[in-house]
Scaffold this motif. Structure first.
Motif, PDB file in Angstrom:
ATOM      1  N   ARG A  88      -8.548  13.149  -2.745  1.00 34.88           N
ATOM      2  CA  ARG A  88      -9.690  12.550  -2.044  1.00 34.88           C
ATOM      3  C   ARG A  88     -10.857  13.509  -1.824  1.00 34.88           C
ATOM      4  N   LYS A  91     -14.240  12.349  -2.507  1.00 29.95           N
ATOM      5  CA  LYS A  91     -14.749  11.385  -1.511  1.00 29.95           C
ATOM      6  C   LYS A  91     -15.131  12.101  -0.213  1.00 29.95           C
ATOM      7  N   THR A 129      -3.393  -4.816   9.768  1.00 28.75           N
ATOM      8  CA  THR A 129      -3.341  -4.900   8.298  1.00 28.75           C
ATOM      9  C   THR A 129      -4.263  -3.850   7.666  1.00 28.75           C
ATOM     10  N   ARG A 134      -5.870   0.268   3.972  1.00 34.45           N
ATOM     11  CA  ARG A 134      -6.873   1.245   3.554  1.00 34.45           C
ATOM     12  C   ARG A 134      -6.225   2.481   2.911  1.00 34.45           C
ATOM     13  N   LEU A 137      -4.660   1.528  -0.459  1.00 37.23           N
ATOM     14  CA  LEU A 137      -5.662   1.302  -1.517  1.00 37.23           C
ATOM     15  C   LEU A 137      -6.277   2.619  -1.975  1.00 37.23           C
ATOM     16  N   LYS A 141      -3.393   3.278  -4.926  1.00 38.66           N
ATOM     17  CA  LYS A 141      -4.294   2.705  -5.957  1.00 38.66           C
ATOM     18  C   LYS A 141      -3.640   1.526  -6.704  1.00 38.66           C
ATOM     19  N   VAL A 149      -5.961  -5.200  -5.887  1.00 36.49           N
ATOM     20  CA  VAL A 149      -4.777  -5.482  -5.072  1.00 36.49           C
ATOM     21  C   VAL A 149      -5.035  -6.775  -4.319  1.00 36.49           C
ATOM     22  N   VAL A 174      -4.352 -12.290   2.554  1.00 31.73           N
ATOM     23  CA  VAL A 174      -4.320 -11.034   3.320  1.00 31.73           C
ATOM     24  C   VAL A 174      -5.465 -10.064   2.986  1.00 31.73           C
ATOM     25  N   VAL A 175      -5.818  -9.893   1.710  1.00 31.51           N
ATOM     26  CA  VAL A 175      -6.604  -8.698   1.356  1.00 31.51           C
ATOM     27  C   VAL A 175      -8.102  -8.952   1.130  1.00 31.51           C
ATOM     28  N   ASN A 176      -8.448  -9.800   0.174  1.00 30.18           N
ATOM     29  CA  ASN A 176      -9.824  -9.869  -0.330  1.00 30.18           C
ATOM     30  C   ASN A 176     -10.645 -10.956   0.362  1.00 30.18           C
ATOM     31  N   ASN A 281      -5.948 -17.617   4.601  1.00 32.95           N
ATOM     32  CA  ASN A 281      -5.286 -17.204   5.842  1.00 32.95           C
ATOM     33  C   ASN A 281      -5.054 -18.413   6.755  1.00 32.95           C
ATOM     34  N   TYR A 284      -2.173 -20.661   5.141  1.00 37.23           N
ATOM     35  CA  TYR A 284      -0.769 -20.254   5.309  1.00 37.23           C
ATOM     36  C   TYR A 284      -0.327 -20.471   6.742  1.00 37.23           C
TER      37      TYR A 284
END
Ligand code: ACO
Length: 331
Positions: A88, A91, A129, A134, A137, A141, A149, A174-176, A281, A284
């Motif tokens: 990292r 970054k 979550t 984070r 990801l 990766k 993901v 959950v994610v996007n 979300n 479900y």
């Protein structure tokens, strides 16, 4: 055999090492003992030794034979910090900041998975979550060949006439938050793969959901789902997949036959791709609360399996999610 019993049987056949960063959380401690006793996986608890021992005593849990690691004093912390810094630094992560992060059980656990010292990770009884996603990801990766993901929610419904003998796969819940058409297409294909490999659904039939069926409504949101369907078709021509479909057209044979004649999916779908995270979300949770489905989520597309729990999870939910993570690690 129920879906979850099936997953547990697969997990037992080849037990994997699964790290639980919330090692001083009472439900997690109790779950670790059950996982050890049933041979579902080799659990590793992270936390302060005295905190873990005190939770074990207060819950009457015998933790003998379970590996427990304190990230703050672990002999591997230095190597993990160096590896994290290397990963990292572009970054802006400094050596000092990497050392501090690795003392946090969540980052330590993710580094164990990254470095091959654990096969998978389960957390979320305490953390949100985002807290778990984070670092996963950023460090684990996406798997080679995967664009992003996402998640599948595995919904086991009391009505066995629905989906695959009562099992419905919902994505992405959950994610996007706001997937593009291309991302939706990739979510559809990844979810079909989860249906096949984890749920044992031999023939996934994927519906890309909308408030329109086959042009019944005109809107740019509908166009996005139609475009996603075309992209998914071109990426996975052999997959039974159709859109845009309303939920009733996707799941009820009579409605599917009248609204989407000739579709190989309409009325018989077992994988349902929602157009965005709000729809997924909410969808479900309605199925869980109103439809009385039991459910849990898995992440898909990560290079190594890490899974999130709901903060309201039970001991059984943790055991089931660890078993599912172990099965993902097998493949
Ligand atoms: N797939 C792969 N990588 C991704 C994805 C993805 N879907 N999303 C973000 N990333 C990567 C980014 O590329 C970035 O990598 P880099 O730092 O190496 O460049 C890293 O992850 C961080 O990305 P950011 O965009 O900076 O992170 P962000 O703060 O937006 O967080 C997160 C990403 C956590 C996934 C965010 O989108 C999120 O909060 N999603 C919703 C989670 C949630 O609250 N779900 C609902 C509740 S869950 C339930 O009810 C069961």
């Amino acid at each position: 055999m129920s879906f979850i019993d099936n997953v547990k049987a697969k997990a037992k056949a080849n037990p994997k090492r699964i790290v639980l960063p919330e090692g001083d959380e009472p439900r997690t401690v109790q779950a670790a003992a059950i996982i050890r006793d049933e041979g579902l996986a080799i659990p590793v608890l992270l936390g302060k030794a005295d905190a873990m021992a005190s939770v074990a005593a207060s819950t009457g849990t015998d933790l003998s034979g379970i590996e427990m690691i304190d990230p703050a004093t672990s002999e591997k912390a230095k190597a993990y910090a160096a590896a994290l810094h290397e990963l990292r630094k572009a970054k802006g992560l400094t050596e000092d900041a990497a050392a501090k992060l690795v003392a946090d059980p969540m980052y330590y656990g993710i580094m164990m998975v990254k470095m091959g010292d654990a096969d998978g990770l389960v957390s979320g009884a305490v953390h949100s979550t985002g807290d778990m996603l984070r670092p996963a990801l950023q460090i684990i990766k996406t798997a080679p060949g995967m664009k992003l993901v996402s998640s599948s929610f595995l919904m086991e419904c009391p009505d066995h006439s629905l989906g695959a003998d009562g099992l419905l796969v919902y994505a992405d819940c959950v994610v996007n938050p706001c997937p593009t058409a291309e991302e939706l297409a990739h979510i559809a294909i990844a979810s079909a793969n989860t249906a096949r490999t984890l749920c044992g659904i031999a023939e996934p039939r994927v519906a890309l959901l909308s408030f329109s069926t086959k042009g019944s409504a005109k809107h740019e949101l509908v166009d996005k789902v139609r475009e996603a369907t075309e992209i998914a078709h071109s990426l996975a021509p052999d997959l039974a997949l159709d859109g845009e479909l309303q939920f009733d057209a996707a799941i009820v044979p009579e409605v599917g036959a009248s609204k989407a004649k000739g579709s190989a999916v309409a009325g018989r779908a077992n994988v349902f791709v929602f157009p965005d995270l709000q729809a997924g979300n909410i969808g479900y949770k309605i199925t869980q609360r109103v439809g009385k489905a039991s459910c849990f989520a898995v992440l898909q597309g990560l290079a190594k399996p890490c899974n999130d729990l709901s903060r309201g999870c039970s001991v059984d939910d943790i055991v089931s999610t660890v078993a599912a993570t172990a099965v993902q690690a097998q493949s």
